[in-house]
Write a protein that holds these residues in place. Structure first.
Motif, PDB file in Angstrom:
ATOM      1  N   TYR A   1      -9.517  -3.167   1.090  1.00 51.98           N
ATOM      2  CA  TYR A   1      -9.402  -2.027   2.017  1.00 51.98           C
ATOM      3  C   TYR A   1      -8.428  -2.391   3.128  1.00 51.98           C
ATOM      4  O   TYR A   1      -8.294  -3.552   3.491  1.00 51.98           O
TER       5      TYR A   1
ATOM      6  N   HIS B   1      -7.209  -0.553   6.937  1.00 46.71           N
ATOM      7  CA  HIS B   1      -7.132   0.546   7.904  1.00 46.71           C
ATOM      8  C   HIS B   1      -5.949   0.264   8.819  1.00 46.71           C
ATOM      9  O   HIS B   1      -5.863  -0.826   9.399  1.00 46.71           O
TER      10      HIS B   1
ATOM     11  N   VAL C   1      -2.288   8.084   2.561  1.00 50.14           N
ATOM     12  CA  VAL C   1      -3.703   7.790   2.297  1.00 50.14           C
ATOM     13  C   VAL C   1      -3.983   7.808   0.802  1.00 50.14           C
ATOM     14  O   VAL C   1      -3.515   8.689   0.076  1.00 50.14           O
TER      15      VAL C   1
ATOM     16  N   ARG D   1      -7.472   0.309  -1.010  1.00 46.06           N
ATOM     17  CA  ARG D   1      -7.656   1.633  -0.417  1.00 46.06           C
ATOM     18  C   ARG D   1      -7.075   1.631   0.982  1.00 46.06           C
ATOM     19  O   ARG D   1      -7.489   0.849   1.839  1.00 46.06           O
TER      20      ARG D   1
ATOM     21  N   HIS E   1      -6.453   3.530   4.474  1.00 41.79           N
ATOM     22  CA  HIS E   1      -6.946   4.583   5.371  1.00 41.79           C
ATOM     23  C   HIS E   1      -6.079   4.598   6.613  1.00 41.79           C
ATOM     24  O   HIS E   1      -5.821   3.554   7.204  1.00 41.79           O
TER      25      HIS E   1
END
Lengths: 115, 111
Positions: free
Chosen positions: B10, B12, B84, B106, B108
């Protein structure tokens, strides 16, 4: 988008029942693939086909069988569904080779829930 | 068997920051592909790299294939909300018809 459809798009079934998912293409591509996608596991190959009646196993083939009697259709069967087979299933197609680029086109996916 | 590892799982980032995802294979690859999957969607092909040390660019996206053909990276400059999604690498060894996917990163975007 490439001409690839999957049916059904959503299915809820019970443990022990047989389930068949269908992938249909209108591109006349040679290769067809079945993947499952689960959180934390990415895309895992179940089975693939390199021609009519020519299939091979992927990395997670146990509990699944496939058939390809026509170029355009690739069926995935769960003989006796289990809860561990709850997943999103993607079909993909590829070929013919264009400059050695083996791009895969993915279908919209089937969300299967086994209760 | 062949394994393709992808990190991070992940990420961000603030909108406008850069983003990079890395892919490493346990075996030498004949080529590597990159796909993007938007939330709720299906994977979509971005690019394929074949040559050792190859670098390709698509607007703000830069793709690299390592000299040993065992690793690859995707770098996005100045991320936007449209970036995104989950980015997957997928490697092929030799002339095998199978492609092994990494688990994806992923992305974000924080506004």
């Amino acid at each position: 988008d490439a001409g690839i459809t999957q049916s059904p798009r959503h299915k809820v079934t019970e443990t022990g029942t047989p389930v068949t998912l269908r992938c249909h293409q209108t591109e006349n591509h040679r290769y067809m693939y079945w993947y499952r996608q689960d959180p934390g596991h990415g895309l895992r190959l179940i089975h693939y086909s390199y021609g009519v009646k020519d299939t091979d196993k992927g990395e997670v083939s146990d509990g699944y069988s496939v058939s390809r009697s026509k170029t355009e259709d690739f069926l995935l069967t769960l003989e006796s569904a289990t809860s561990s087979q709850t997943s999103v299933y993607f079909c993909a197609i590829s070929g013919p080779l264009v400059g050695e680029v083996f791009e895969q086109f993915f279908g919209p996916g089937t969300r299967l829930t086994v209760l | 068997g062949q394994q393709v590892m992808q990190i991070p799982q992940y990420q961000h980032v603030q909108e406008g920051e850069d983003f990079t995802t890395y892919c490493n294979s346990s075996t030498t690859l004949s080529n590597i592909q990159w796909y993007k999957q938007r939330p709720g969607g299906h994977p979509v092909f971005l690019i394929q790299l074949v040559k050792s040390g190859e670098v390709k660019k698509q607007k703000r996206l830069t793709f690299q294939f390592g000299e040993a053909k065992k690793n690859s990276s995707l770098h996005i400059t100045a991320t936007q909300t449209t970036d995104v999604g989950t980015y997957f690498c997928a490697g092929r060894s030799g002339r095998d018809d199978k492609i092994i996917f990494g688990k994806g990163t992923r992305l974000h975007i924080l506004p």
